[in-house]
Scaffold this active site. Structure first.
Site, PDB file in Angstrom:
ATOM      1  NE  ARG A 163      -1.442  -2.948   0.915  1.00 19.50           N
ATOM      2  CZ  ARG A 163      -2.002  -1.826   1.349  1.00 19.50           C
ATOM      3  NH1 ARG A 163      -1.279  -0.717   1.435  1.00 19.50           N
ATOM      4  NH2 ARG A 163      -3.251  -1.795   1.723  1.00 19.50           N
ATOM      5  CB  SER A 235      -6.756  -5.552  -0.540  1.00 19.22           C
ATOM      6  OG  SER A 235      -7.347  -4.469   0.127  1.00 19.22           O
ATOM      7  CD  GLU A 332      -2.387  -6.219  -0.211  1.00 19.16           C
ATOM      8  OE1 GLU A 332      -1.742  -5.817   0.749  1.00 19.16           O
ATOM      9  OE2 GLU A 332      -3.616  -6.257  -0.226  1.00 19.16           O
TER      10      GLU A 332
HETATM   11  N1  EPU Z   1     -14.802   1.172  -4.369  1.00 22.90           N
HETATM   12  C1  EPU Z   1     -15.956   0.851  -5.041  1.00 22.90           C
HETATM   13  N2  EPU Z   1     -16.459  -0.401  -4.886  1.00 22.90           N
HETATM   14  C2  EPU Z   1     -15.857  -1.327  -4.094  1.00 22.90           C
HETATM   15  C3  EPU Z   1     -14.656  -1.010  -3.413  1.00 22.90           C
HETATM   16  C4  EPU Z   1     -14.146   0.266  -3.580  1.00 22.90           C
HETATM   17  O1  EPU Z   1     -16.524   1.665  -5.780  1.00 22.90           O
HETATM   18  O2  EPU Z   1     -16.386  -2.446  -4.009  1.00 22.90           O
HETATM   19  C5  EPU Z   1     -14.290   2.545  -4.472  1.00 22.90           C
HETATM   20  C6  EPU Z   1     -14.541   3.322  -3.173  1.00 22.90           C
HETATM   21  O3  EPU Z   1     -15.803   3.922  -3.152  1.00 22.90           O
HETATM   22  C7  EPU Z   1     -13.425   4.320  -3.184  1.00 22.90           C
HETATM   23  C8  EPU Z   1     -12.288   3.571  -3.864  1.00 22.90           C
HETATM   24  O4  EPU Z   1     -12.881   2.525  -4.627  1.00 22.90           O
HETATM   25  O5  EPU Z   1     -13.763   5.435  -3.971  1.00 22.90           O
HETATM   26  C9  EPU Z   1     -11.279   3.004  -2.851  1.00 22.90           C
HETATM   27  O6  EPU Z   1     -11.949   2.139  -1.940  1.00 22.90           O
HETATM   28  P1  EPU Z   1     -11.488   1.993  -0.400  1.00 22.90           P
HETATM   29  O7  EPU Z   1     -11.403   3.331   0.231  1.00 22.90           O
HETATM   30  O8  EPU Z   1     -12.377   0.994   0.228  1.00 22.90           O
HETATM   31  O9  EPU Z   1     -10.007   1.492  -0.500  1.00 22.90           O
HETATM   32  P2  EPU Z   1      -9.244   0.454  -1.468  1.00 22.90           P
HETATM   33  O10 EPU Z   1      -8.376   1.221  -2.390  1.00 22.90           O
HETATM   34  O11 EPU Z   1     -10.232  -0.471  -2.085  1.00 22.90           O
HETATM   35  C10 EPU Z   1      -7.141   0.303   0.056  1.00 22.90           C
HETATM   36  C11 EPU Z   1      -6.321  -0.766   0.713  1.00 22.90           C
HETATM   37  C12 EPU Z   1      -7.034  -1.294   1.952  1.00 22.90           C
HETATM   38  C13 EPU Z   1      -7.262  -0.134   2.896  1.00 22.90           C
HETATM   39  C14 EPU Z   1      -8.104   0.934   2.164  1.00 22.90           C
HETATM   40  C15 EPU Z   1      -8.318   2.166   2.995  1.00 22.90           C
HETATM   41  C16 EPU Z   1      -5.051  -1.795  -1.077  1.00 22.90           C
HETATM   42  C17 EPU Z   1      -4.811  -3.017  -1.892  1.00 22.90           C
HETATM   43  N3  EPU Z   1      -6.061  -1.847  -0.216  1.00 22.90           N
HETATM   44  O12 EPU Z   1      -8.340  -0.318  -0.425  1.00 22.90           O
HETATM   45  O13 EPU Z   1      -6.160  -2.210   2.575  1.00 22.90           O
HETATM   46  O14 EPU Z   1      -7.933  -0.550   4.060  1.00 22.90           O
HETATM   47  O15 EPU Z   1      -7.422   1.340   0.962  1.00 22.90           O
HETATM   48  O16 EPU Z   1      -7.145   2.892   3.066  1.00 22.90           O
HETATM   49  O17 EPU Z   1      -4.317  -0.815  -1.206  1.00 22.90           O
HETATM   50  C18 EPU Z   1      -5.592  -4.527   2.616  1.00 22.90           C
HETATM   51  O18 EPU Z   1      -4.533  -4.204   2.099  1.00 22.90           O
HETATM   52  O19 EPU Z   1      -5.865  -5.708   2.914  1.00 22.90           O
HETATM   53  C19 EPU Z   1      -6.595  -3.498   2.845  1.00 22.90           C
HETATM   54  C20 EPU Z   1      -7.817  -3.773   3.298  1.00 22.90           C
END
Ligand code: EPU
Length: 336
Positions: A163, A235, A332
């Site tokens: 990012r 995010s 972000e």
């Molecule tokens: N998780 C939880 N609770 C939550 C959210 C997440 O326990 O409320 C856990 C999930 O179960 C998983 C881990 O945290 O084990 C990661 O969650 P997720 O796969 O949903 O991805 P993220 O790290 O929360 C990032 C990006 C997203 C992107 C997803 C999928 C960033 C800041 N965000 O989110 O990007 O869609 O991975 O690759 O890196 C964005 O940037 O706007 C965005 C949506």
């Protein structure tokens, strides 16, 4: 064509629907019009307002906002293996992903349905499901208002990180991105290691471009609020990158805590959404602002919240995570 608006209402131009105004907003269809835009409307303070999907206005903007509206996608070169595709900054990101997947071009299908425009993609190096846009960017073309010149920056000079890019730092508010050039591949290169993506793709009949796109879209729709319905900017926080020792200490307390590898040695990435969730804040609401109830990394405007209220709520969430885990989380979203 240039369209200019004085005292512009920004409510419909940012996905949080913050009801702020800008002294001037100029839309332009072609990068060739930028010298004229600056000559006519140039102000000491200016910035680009692209799709407004990663920005939170906490006050009126006393300057010029630039909104690219060019919509051209062209194949600049191709051979049997790949195509080099030039895309105007004003193209909706997901329109470009659909364009590519419809033509059998691989590389950005995991980035389906990310809201925003192409010009914003390299700024924060958008990423999802194990892919980052930096992996497909060849170069970024831009206008430099101070010199009234156009310039091109090759991907290796864009300082891309998680990012992150040079456009958020030394080139912030110094250049206007006009076109991005991508390298896409003609033979399959599925990247399915993230989360349950492989399973979802398999359930649709295997790793074709159409199936991957559909799976990614369905996963996103299930977790992320539709900005057309609920004000949000995806995010709100970045996933924090911490020393391995810090992560190991936390893992002793929470063995189930997710961790992701990063290129930096001795570091690891935590999931901010998991931390917020674990702190008991998923679905937490105060006034018209809330933590989204299926993905805690997303803050939502439940109706009529001001940018200031959302920013204050975000500070509270950040503080609670810091108190609970001793981990700082950065935003972000670009807060203005
Ligand atoms: N998780 C939880 N609770 C939550 C959210 C997440 O326990 O409320 C856990 C999930 O179960 C998983 C881990 O945290 O084990 C990661 O969650 P997720 O796969 O949903 O991805 P993220 O790290 O929360 C990032 C990006 C997203 C992107 C997803 C999928 C960033 C800041 N965000 O989110 O990007 O869609 O991975 O690759 O890196 C964005 O940037 O706007 C965005 C949506």
């Amino acid at each position: 064509m240039i369209r200019s608006f004085e005292n512009a209402d920004l409510r419909e131009r940012n996905s949080f629907r913050a009801a702020q105004r800008a002294a001037r907003l100029a839309e332009y269809d072609s990068a060739a019009e930028l010298p004229e835009v600056f000559e006519r409307y140039g102000m000491p303070q200016w910035t680009v307002l692209s799709g407004g999907n990663n920005i939170l206005f906490t006050r009126d903007f006393d300057g010029l906002l630039l909104t690219p509206c060019g919509k051209t996608i062209t194949v600049a070169a191709e051979n049997d293996e790949m195509a080099i595709v030039r895309v105007d900054a004003g193209v909706e990101w997901d329109d470009f992903v659909r364009w590519a997947t419809d033509r059998g071009l691989w590389g950005i299908e995991n980035l389906s349905l990310i809201p925003g425009k192409v010009g914003a993609a390299p700024v924060q190096n958008i990423g999802a499901y194990g892919v980052e846009v930096k992996d497909s960017v060849v170069d970024v073309e831009m206008f430099v208002p101070d010199a009234c010149k156009y310039a091109v920056l090759a991907a290796e000079h864009c300082a891309f990180g998680y990012r992150e890019s040079v456009f958020k730092h030394t080139l912030r508010n110094k250049v206007v991105i006009t076109t991005v050039e991508f390298r896409l591949y003609k033979s399959p290169r599925p990247i399915l290691a993230y989360g349950n993506l492989a399973r979802e793709v398999e359930a649709r009949g295997g790793a074709t471009l159409a199936n991957i796109r559909e799976a990614v879209c369905d996963i996103r729709r299930a977790k992320l609020p539709d900005p057309a319905v609920t004000g949000n900017a995806g995010s709100f926080f970045k996933n924090p990158i911490v020393d391995t020792a810090v992560a190991e200490r936390l893992r002793e307390r929470y063995p189930e805590m997710p961790l992701y590898a990063v290129p930096e040695e001795g570091k690891v990435k935590l999931a901010a959404g998991w931390l917020i969730d674990k702190a008991g804040l998923k679905g937490f609401r105060e006034g018209n602002v809330g933590v989204h109830d299926t993905q805690a990394l997303v803050l939502v405007n439940l109706g009529g919240a001001t940018g200031g209220e959302i920013a204050a709520f975000a500070d509270k969430i950040r503080q609670r995570v810091e108190d609970e885990f001793g981990i700082g989380i950065d935003t972000e979203v670009n807060i203005l």
